[in-house]
Scaffold this motif. Structure first.
Motif, short mmCIF file in Angstrom:
data_model
loop_
_atom_site.label_atom_id
_atom_site.label_comp_id
_atom_site.label_asym_id
_atom_site.label_seq_id
_atom_site.Cartn_x
_atom_site.Cartn_y
_atom_site.Cartn_z
N ILE A 26 75.67 30.87 -36.08
CA ILE A 26 75.97 31.75 -34.96
C ILE A 26 74.83 31.71 -33.95
CG2 ILE A 26 76.27 34.16 -34.25
CD1 ILE A 26 77.74 34.57 -36.97
N ARG A 27 73.60 31.80 -34.43
CA ARG A 27 72.44 31.77 -33.55
C ARG A 27 72.40 30.45 -32.77
NH1 ARG A 27 67.97 29.83 -32.26
NH2 ARG A 27 68.21 28.21 -33.80
N GLU A 28 72.63 29.35 -33.46
CA GLU A 28 72.64 28.05 -32.80
C GLU A 28 73.73 27.99 -31.73
OE1 GLU A 28 73.13 25.25 -35.96
OE2 GLU A 28 71.05 25.45 -36.64
N CYS A 29 74.89 28.54 -32.04
CA CYS A 29 76.01 28.53 -31.10
C CYS A 29 75.68 29.37 -29.86
CB CYS A 29 77.26 29.07 -31.80
SG CYS A 29 78.77 28.86 -30.88
N LEU A 30 75.11 30.54 -30.06
CA LEU A 30 74.71 31.38 -28.93
C LEU A 30 73.69 30.66 -28.05
CD1 LEU A 30 74.32 34.77 -30.81
CD2 LEU A 30 75.94 34.34 -28.95
N MET A 31 72.68 30.08 -28.68
CA MET A 31 71.62 29.40 -27.93
C MET A 31 72.17 28.16 -27.23
SD MET A 31 69.26 31.52 -28.36
CE MET A 31 67.81 30.72 -27.72
N LEU A 56 84.54 25.90 -37.19
CA LEU A 56 84.62 26.21 -38.62
C LEU A 56 86.06 26.30 -39.13
CD1 LEU A 56 81.89 29.01 -38.86
CD2 LEU A 56 81.66 26.59 -39.46
N GLY A 57 87.02 26.35 -38.20
CA GLY A 57 88.41 26.53 -38.61
C GLY A 57 88.70 27.97 -39.02
N TRP A 58 87.98 28.92 -38.42
CA TRP A 58 88.17 30.34 -38.71
C TRP A 58 88.78 31.01 -37.49
CZ3 TRP A 58 82.88 32.18 -41.09
CH2 TRP A 58 82.62 31.44 -42.25
N ARG A 59 89.35 32.19 -37.71
CA ARG A 59 89.84 33.00 -36.59
C ARG A 59 88.64 33.54 -35.83
NH1 ARG A 59 93.92 36.81 -36.44
NH2 ARG A 59 92.30 38.33 -36.89
N TRP A 60 88.65 33.37 -34.52
CA TRP A 60 87.50 33.82 -33.74
C TRP A 60 87.32 35.34 -33.83
CZ3 TRP A 60 87.73 37.24 -29.69
CH2 TRP A 60 88.98 37.47 -29.13
N GLN A 61 88.43 36.06 -33.99
CA GLN A 61 88.34 37.52 -34.08
C GLN A 61 87.52 37.95 -35.29
OE1 GLN A 61 91.16 35.72 -33.75
NE2 GLN A 61 92.58 36.66 -32.31
N ASP A 62 87.60 37.18 -36.37
CA ASP A 62 86.86 37.51 -37.59
C ASP A 62 85.36 37.28 -37.43
OD1 ASP A 62 89.27 38.15 -38.80
OD2 ASP A 62 89.50 36.16 -39.70
N LEU A 63 84.98 36.54 -36.40
CA LEU A 63 83.57 36.24 -36.16
C LEU A 63 82.92 37.18 -35.16
CD1 LEU A 63 83.88 32.37 -36.07
CD2 LEU A 63 82.63 33.71 -37.78
N MET A 64 83.69 38.04 -34.52
CA MET A 64 83.12 38.90 -33.48
C MET A 64 82.02 39.83 -34.00
SD MET A 64 83.98 38.18 -30.46
CE MET A 64 83.28 39.62 -29.68
N ARG A 65 82.24 40.49 -35.11
CA ARG A 65 81.21 41.41 -35.62
C ARG A 65 79.94 40.64 -36.01
NH1 ARG A 65 82.46 46.50 -39.19
NH2 ARG A 65 83.64 46.76 -37.30
N PRO A 66 80.05 39.53 -36.77
CA PRO A 66 78.83 38.78 -37.08
C PRO A 66 78.13 38.24 -35.82
CG PRO A 66 80.62 38.08 -38.51
CD PRO A 66 81.21 39.01 -37.51
N VAL A 67 78.89 37.78 -34.83
CA VAL A 67 78.27 37.28 -33.59
C VAL A 67 77.52 38.40 -32.89
CG1 VAL A 67 78.78 36.43 -31.25
CG2 VAL A 67 79.84 35.35 -33.23
N ARG A 68 78.12 39.56 -32.80
CA ARG A 68 77.43 40.69 -32.16
C ARG A 68 76.18 41.09 -32.92
NH1 ARG A 68 82.97 43.16 -31.27
NH2 ARG A 68 83.43 42.76 -29.09
N THR A 69 76.24 41.05 -34.24
CA THR A 69 75.09 41.41 -35.06
C THR A 69 73.93 40.45 -34.85
OG1 THR A 69 76.53 42.43 -36.71
CG2 THR A 69 74.31 41.86 -37.42
#
Length: 84
Positions: A26-31, A56-69
């Motif tokens: 996630i950090r790499e993706c943000l940067m 990753l083949g995941w739902r982006w909605q499921d990644l919102m909380r980890p991305v925000r964190t």
């Protein structure tokens, strides 16, 4: 990883996740998105969630909380500035 983007460990960051590999991705993706956008520009956390979800083949909605964190950890470490 784009040139000039260093791993979180090189900044002495302790990312707030049990799954350090996910947090690092996630950090790499943000940067990466910020690097591509250029100085003085911003991104929305959902952009990182969309990009990482596709990779990753995941739902982006499921990644919102980890991305925000992770984004919050980067703000608290002084590497990012939150504008909203």
């Amino acid at each position: 990883m784009p040139e000039g983007v260093q791993p979180a460990q090189s900044y002495g960051m302790n990312l707030p996740f049990q799954d350090d590999q996910l947090a690092e991705r996630i950090r790499e993706c943000l940067m990466e998105l910020l690097y591509e956008r250029g100085p003085g520009r911003s991104i929305c956390p959902s952009e990182a969630a969309h990009l990482l979800g596709a990779r990753l083949g995941w739902r982006w909605q499921d990644l919102m909380r980890p991305v925000r964190t992770v984004a919050t950890a980067l703000v608290e470490s002084g590497l990012l500035e939150a504008i909203q």
